[in-house]
Design an enzyme around this catalytic site. Structure first.
Site, PDB file in Angstrom:
ATOM      1  N   GLU A  40      46.914  30.581  39.041  1.00 54.16           N
ATOM      2  CA  GLU A  40      46.324  31.712  38.303  1.00 54.16           C
ATOM      3  C   GLU A  40      47.024  32.985  38.745  1.00 54.16           C
ATOM      4  O   GLU A  40      46.845  33.438  39.878  1.00 54.16           O
ATOM      5  CB  GLU A  40      44.816  31.796  38.593  1.00 54.16           C
ATOM      6  CG  GLU A  40      44.158  32.994  37.922  1.00 54.16           C
ATOM      7  CD  GLU A  40      42.695  33.175  38.324  1.00 54.16           C
ATOM      8  OE1 GLU A  40      42.028  32.191  38.682  1.00 54.16           O
ATOM      9  OE2 GLU A  40      42.240  34.345  38.290  1.00 54.16           O
ATOM     10  N   ARG A  44      46.866  41.998  37.620  1.00 52.83           N
ATOM     11  CA  ARG A  44      46.473  43.171  38.414  1.00 52.83           C
ATOM     12  C   ARG A  44      47.671  43.913  38.958  1.00 52.83           C
ATOM     13  O   ARG A  44      47.507  44.882  39.701  1.00 52.83           O
ATOM     14  CB  ARG A  44      45.600  42.748  39.598  1.00 52.83           C
ATOM     15  CG  ARG A  44      44.298  42.152  39.181  1.00 52.83           C
ATOM     16  CD  ARG A  44      43.424  41.869  40.363  1.00 52.83           C
ATOM     17  NE  ARG A  44      42.601  40.722  40.092  1.00 52.83           N
ATOM     18  CZ  ARG A  44      41.858  40.100  40.999  1.00 52.83           C
ATOM     19  NH1 ARG A  44      41.841  40.533  42.242  1.00 52.83           N
ATOM     20  NH2 ARG A  44      41.149  39.051  40.663  1.00 52.83           N
ATOM     21  N   THR A  68      42.185  37.603  35.584  1.00 57.23           N
ATOM     22  CA  THR A  68      41.747  38.972  35.315  1.00 57.23           C
ATOM     23  C   THR A  68      42.068  39.364  33.869  1.00 57.23           C
ATOM     24  O   THR A  68      42.527  40.472  33.590  1.00 57.23           O
ATOM     25  CB  THR A  68      42.371  39.976  36.315  1.00 57.23           C
ATOM     26  OG1 THR A  68      42.503  39.363  37.603  1.00 57.23           O
ATOM     27  CG2 THR A  68      41.487  41.202  36.466  1.00 57.23           C
ATOM     28  N   LYS A 128      34.065  29.985  35.366  1.00 57.65           N
ATOM     29  CA  LYS A 128      34.281  30.473  36.724  1.00 57.65           C
ATOM     30  C   LYS A 128      32.913  30.927  37.243  1.00 57.65           C
ATOM     31  O   LYS A 128      32.104  31.469  36.472  1.00 57.65           O
ATOM     32  CB  LYS A 128      35.270  31.640  36.650  1.00 57.65           C
ATOM     33  CG  LYS A 128      35.501  32.404  37.923  1.00 57.65           C
ATOM     34  CD  LYS A 128      36.657  33.399  37.742  1.00 57.65           C
ATOM     35  CE  LYS A 128      36.828  34.249  38.996  1.00 57.65           C
ATOM     36  NZ  LYS A 128      38.111  34.976  39.010  1.00 57.65           N
TER      37      LYS A 128
HETATM   38  C1  3PG Z   1      39.519  37.283  42.654  1.00 65.58           C
HETATM   39  O1  3PG Z   1      39.533  37.206  41.436  1.00 65.58           O
HETATM   40  O2  3PG Z   1      39.803  38.286  43.313  1.00 65.58           O
HETATM   41  C2  3PG Z   1      39.148  36.056  43.314  1.00 65.58           C
HETATM   42  O3  3PG Z   1      37.785  35.986  43.297  1.00 65.58           O
HETATM   43  C3  3PG Z   1      39.732  35.889  44.654  1.00 65.58           C
HETATM   44  O4  3PG Z   1      38.772  36.060  45.598  1.00 65.58           O
HETATM   45  P1  3PG Z   1      39.137  35.842  47.141  1.00 65.58           P
HETATM   46  O5  3PG Z   1      40.218  36.836  47.446  1.00 65.58           O
HETATM   47  O6  3PG Z   1      37.848  36.105  47.855  1.00 65.58           O
HETATM   48  O7  3PG Z   1      39.621  34.413  47.265  1.00 65.58           O
END
Ligand code: 3PG
Length: 209
Positions: A40, A44, A68, A128
């Protein structure tokens, strides 16, 4: 490939923030070498779409998705790049509407029973669970399993090597997501062996269905 296939292809989906385009392909190769094929790449960073394009072109065994994804426009962009899936931290009506005609399957985010019901009502039974730890963790997922058995989850947010197995043991969890397998310092240093080691450990997490 359906969302269900994708969620069962590996126990952990790395949630990737890629800052430099030169990091994209070696990072993806290091993860795939460790057994984590489902990737994934979050939208960002400014080069995220270029990173997705490069990984799809150069890393044959990777199953590449975008994370995202917040808007219909972003879903359209990642579908055009031939992403195999798109992940959102939540959902909006417009995003769900766009998903009905998109060739790119959407994994929408939820953290409450009402949201799960809304998603089921819209035809989404793969979701999710975000932010997993903050939203109640394994206790919350156990509570959702009985009244809402059709919903299967990829919990993400606050998951790491110490608590991943607890999530993966739940019958309504197909895989987990997390950034712990892609630490920023290892990426910045180009320490791909370390990433492969973390991916290998994550791949070996036992899955009891
Ligand atoms: C995110 O989308 O930032 C994920 O939830 C990743 O979370 P984490 O950094 O706690 O694994």
């Amino acid at each position: 490939m359906t969302l269900d296939d994708i969620m069962r292809a590996a126990p952990v989906i790395p949630v990737m923030m890629i800052d430099e385009i030169d990091q994209a392909v070696p990072l993806a190769r290091a993860l795939v070498k460790g057994g984590l094929r489902v990737l994934e790449i979050t939208l960002r960073t400014p080069i995220a779409l270029d990173a997705i394009r490069a990984i799809i072109a150069d890393v044959d065994d990777a199953i590449v998705g975008a994370g995202t994804v917040l808007t219909p426009q972003q879903l359209e962009h990642v579908a055009a790049l031939r992403c195999k899936f798109a992940v959102s931290p939540g959902f909006t009506t417009s995003l769900l509407d766009a998903a009905t005609t998109s060739p790119c399957p959407l994994l929408p985010g939820t953290s409450t029973a009402s949201e799960v019901m809304q998603l089921l009502d819209r035809g989404h039974d793969r979701m999710k669970f975000f932010p997993a730890e903050a939203a109640g963790g394994t206790a919350m997922l156990k509570s959702l399993a009985s009244p809402l058995p059709a919903a299967k989850f990829c919990p993400t947010g606050g998951i790491g090597p110490d608590n991943a197995a607890g999530y993966l043991a739940l019958p309504n969890v197909l895989c987990v997501g997390g950034s712990w397998v892609v630490p920023k310092d290892a990426i910045a240093q180009g320490d791909w062996d370390k990433i492969t080691m973390l991916a290998t450990d994550a791949f070996e997490l036992t899955k009891t269905r």
